[in-house]
Enzyme design. Structure first.
Site, PDB file in Angstrom:
ATOM      1  CG  HIS A 163      75.197  61.603  63.494  1.00 51.19           C
ATOM      2  ND1 HIS A 163      74.059  60.976  63.913  1.00 51.19           N
ATOM      3  CD2 HIS A 163      75.682  62.290  64.558  1.00 51.19           C
ATOM      4  CE1 HIS A 163      73.846  61.284  65.195  1.00 51.19           C
ATOM      5  NE2 HIS A 163      74.808  62.080  65.602  1.00 51.19           N
ATOM      6  CG  ASP A 222      73.621  58.717  61.039  1.00 51.18           C
ATOM      7  OD1 ASP A 222      74.271  58.010  61.811  1.00 51.18           O
ATOM      8  OD2 ASP A 222      73.102  59.810  61.345  1.00 51.18           O
ATOM      9  CD  GLU A 279      71.555  66.550  71.107  1.00 53.13           C
ATOM     10  OE1 GLU A 279      71.540  66.837  69.896  1.00 53.13           O
ATOM     11  OE2 GLU A 279      71.226  65.436  71.548  1.00 53.13           O
ATOM     12  CD  GLU A 322      68.292  63.255  72.984  1.00 52.61           C
ATOM     13  OE1 GLU A 322      68.987  63.761  72.079  1.00 52.61           O
ATOM     14  OE2 GLU A 322      68.298  62.045  73.241  1.00 52.61           O
ATOM     15  CG  HIS A 348      70.674  64.371  76.112  1.00 51.55           C
ATOM     16  ND1 HIS A 348      71.313  64.975  75.052  1.00 51.55           N
ATOM     17  CD2 HIS A 348      70.561  63.062  75.781  1.00 51.55           C
ATOM     18  CE1 HIS A 348      71.566  64.065  74.119  1.00 51.55           C
ATOM     19  NE2 HIS A 348      71.122  62.905  74.537  1.00 51.55           N
ATOM     20  CG  ASP A 405      67.625  65.783  69.370  1.00 50.90           C
ATOM     21  OD1 ASP A 405      67.212  66.435  68.393  1.00 50.90           O
ATOM     22  OD2 ASP A 405      68.748  65.257  69.402  1.00 50.90           O
ATOM     23  CG  ASP A 416      70.416  58.886  75.978  1.00 48.13           C
ATOM     24  OD1 ASP A 416      69.209  59.164  76.056  1.00 48.13           O
ATOM     25  OD2 ASP A 416      71.168  59.353  75.117  1.00 48.13           O
ATOM     26  CG  ASP A 458      68.205  57.929  72.590  1.00 48.42           C
ATOM     27  OD1 ASP A 458      67.961  59.051  73.071  1.00 48.42           O
ATOM     28  OD2 ASP A 458      69.338  57.593  72.183  1.00 48.42           O
ATOM     29  CG  ASP A 503      68.396  61.631  69.233  1.00 51.92           C
ATOM     30  OD1 ASP A 503      68.556  60.483  68.788  1.00 51.92           O
ATOM     31  OD2 ASP A 503      69.335  62.356  69.604  1.00 51.92           O
TER      32      ASP A 503
HETATM   33  C1  XUL Z   1      73.210  61.284  71.669  1.00 52.58           C
HETATM   34  C2  XUL Z   1      72.420  62.228  70.871  1.00 52.58           C
HETATM   35  C3  XUL Z   1      72.880  62.469  69.490  1.00 52.58           C
HETATM   36  C4  XUL Z   1      72.748  63.860  69.018  1.00 52.58           C
HETATM   37  C5  XUL Z   1      73.374  64.119  67.671  1.00 52.58           C
HETATM   38  O1  XUL Z   1      72.745  61.076  72.936  1.00 52.58           O
HETATM   39  O2  XUL Z   1      71.410  62.710  71.300  1.00 52.58           O
HETATM   40  O3  XUL Z   1      72.201  61.580  68.675  1.00 52.58           O
HETATM   41  O4  XUL Z   1      71.415  64.264  68.927  1.00 52.58           O
HETATM   42  O5  XUL Z   1      74.709  63.740  67.635  1.00 52.58           O
HETATM   43 CO    CO Z   2      70.022  64.028  70.495  1.00 55.95          CO
END
Ligand code: XUL
Ligand code: CO
Length: 434
Positions: free
Chosen positions: A100, A103, A231, A267, A270, A295, A306, A308, A338
């Site tokens: 991003h 970042d 996404e 993802e 998600h 992701d 979430d 991650d 991710d």
């Molecule tokens: C948030 C997410 C983000 C996107 C990119 O849940 O997955 O990091 O992948 O903005």
């Molecule tokens: Co993501």
């Protein structure tokens, strides 16, 4: 050279018997799987935000990582962060990374200053890409952290925020294009609502559709060959997000005439939040020819949040890659981690171990998926289960109507015999490979 990863050697493939915790046991980039190098199937990417920008905070506590490039408000430290990132890419042999804008560049508070630092840091990153060889899988704009985005970006009730979002996305597509990025992602964490009491959903969806059309127009205008990806995620941070899941996104893209220009970045976490499995989301996207990229992470099944986490569940990963392989594999997309460390994992070695483990699990999952494709057992069961539809009579039914079908049911005394779905048999079959 920084000394952040001092003492950590380049990770190598040592085979399944290796006990070296920082070696690959399954990920062997040159190994041929279904006629293609493993690296070219998986197309791994590191997420800059989790690995280098996230400081380890949670809703109850602040930073735990205390990296030498924190706080991230100055160009010198942004460059140090980039140096360390590329050192990690070299250690891991990572083919790709993702970012991003927020970042990689220090936040300056206004658009013109942010644009300047984005250009400066992407020039710096571009030089490092030349020497290290790691490529950009995708870039994206962070339009959810700063308070200006609290009520959304393209769906904000304030047209000035829409304008700021348009300028921000333009700058990020330009930067992605400059770095040879292979995709551009839009994730709308704040494109949704907290309460319908203050939300004009119809207007917000129309603005979001129009915004995405502008993105597609601009991509064509500048000759960006990468794929535009959205996404899906059902919620978090917004209570309800418009890009809820794959099916919702596909409906949205069709409504605004974007189905040929935009694909999906799916993802794992998600999918779980939306009440689906990862392979469900992949199957929905591939059925429509709209799978772009993934992701890859793992969600905590207890927290409903979430989380991650780095993937470490071979059967789940194998089924995801099975559906990806069946659809022909990635074209411009890849496997972006991710995923972030747990906030107690504060050592540089943790970052390396996390990625090595994740790459290994994906390699193992890919090999299992490829073996299932080669064996053909699942495809054969599927063909058997639907074989009734191969007859002319069944096919012609699809061209007829309710009256003709009713006449045939009466005429032939059709009375279907239930047949087993053989789920346990199939689950046992998959277990042979994972
Ligand atoms: C948030 C997410 C983000 C996107 C990119 O849940 O997955 O990091 O992948 O903005
Ligand atoms: Co993501």
């Amino acid at each position: 050279m920084s000394d952040f990863f001092e003492g950590i050697e380049k990770a190598r493939f040592e085979g399944a018997e290796s006990t070296n915790p920082l070696a690959f046991r399954h990920y062997n980039p040159d190994e041929i799987v279904l006629g293609k190098r493993m690296e070219d199937h998986l197309r791994f990417a590191v997420a800059w935000w989790h690995s280098f920008a996230w400081e380890g905070g949670d809703p109850f506590g602040g930073a735990t990582f205390e990296r030498p490039w924190h706080p991230q408000d100055d160009m010198g430290r942004a460059k140090m962060k980039a140096d360390v990132a590329f050192e990690m890419f070299e250690i891991l042999g990572q083919p790709y990374f993702c970012w991003h804008d927020a970042d990689i560049r220090p936040e300056q508070g206004d658009f013109a200053a942010n644009l300047k630092t984005l250009e400066e840091i992407t020039d710096y990153i571009g030089e490092k890409m030349q020497s290290v060889g790691t490529k950009l899988l995708w870039g994206t704009a962070n339009m959810f952290s700063h308070r200006r985005w609290m009520a959304g970006a393209s769906t904000n009730p304030d047209p000035d925020v829409f304008a700021f979002a348009a300028a921000t996305v333009k700058s990020c597509i330009d930067a992605t294009h400059k770095l040879g990025g292979e995709n551009y992602v839009l994730w709308g964490g704040r494109e949704g609502y907290e309460t319908l009491l203050n939300t004009d959903m119809q207007a917000e969806l129309d603005h979001m559709g129009r915004f995405l059309s502008m993105v597609v127009d601009y991509k064509h205008k500048i000759g960006f060959k990468g794929t535009i990806l959205v996404e899906p995620k059902p919620q978090e941070p917004s209570k309800h997000q418009y890009d809820f899941d794959a099916a919702t996104c596909i409906g949205f893209l069709r409504k605004y005439g974007l189905e040929n220009d935009v694909k999906l970045n799916l993802e794992q976490g998600h999918a779980i939040l939306a009440g689906h499995s990862f392979e469900h989301e992949i199957a929905v996207a591939t059925a429509e020819g709209m799978l772009g990229s993934i992701d890859m992470n793992r969600n905590d099944y207890q927290s409903g949040w979430d989380t991650d986490q780095f993937p470490n569940n071979t059967p789940e990963v194998a089924l995801a890659y099975y559906h990806i392989l069946k659809s022909g594999g990635f074209s411009t997309g890849g496997t972006n981690f991710d995923a972030k460390l747990r906030r107690q994992s504060i050592d540089p070695q943790d970052l390396i171990a996390a990625h090595i483990g994740a790459m290994d699990i994906c390699a193992r999952g890919l090999k299992a998926a490829a073996a299932m494709v080669e064996d053909g057992g699942l495809a054969m069961e599927l063909a058997k289960r639907y074989s009734g539809w191969q007859t002319d009579e069944a096919q012609s039914m699809l061209e007829s109507g309710l009256e003709e079908i009713t006449a045939r049911v009466l005429d032939q005394g059709i009375n279907p015999k239930p047949r087993s779905g053989r789920q346990e048999y199939l689950e046992n079959y998959v277990n042979r490979f994972v």
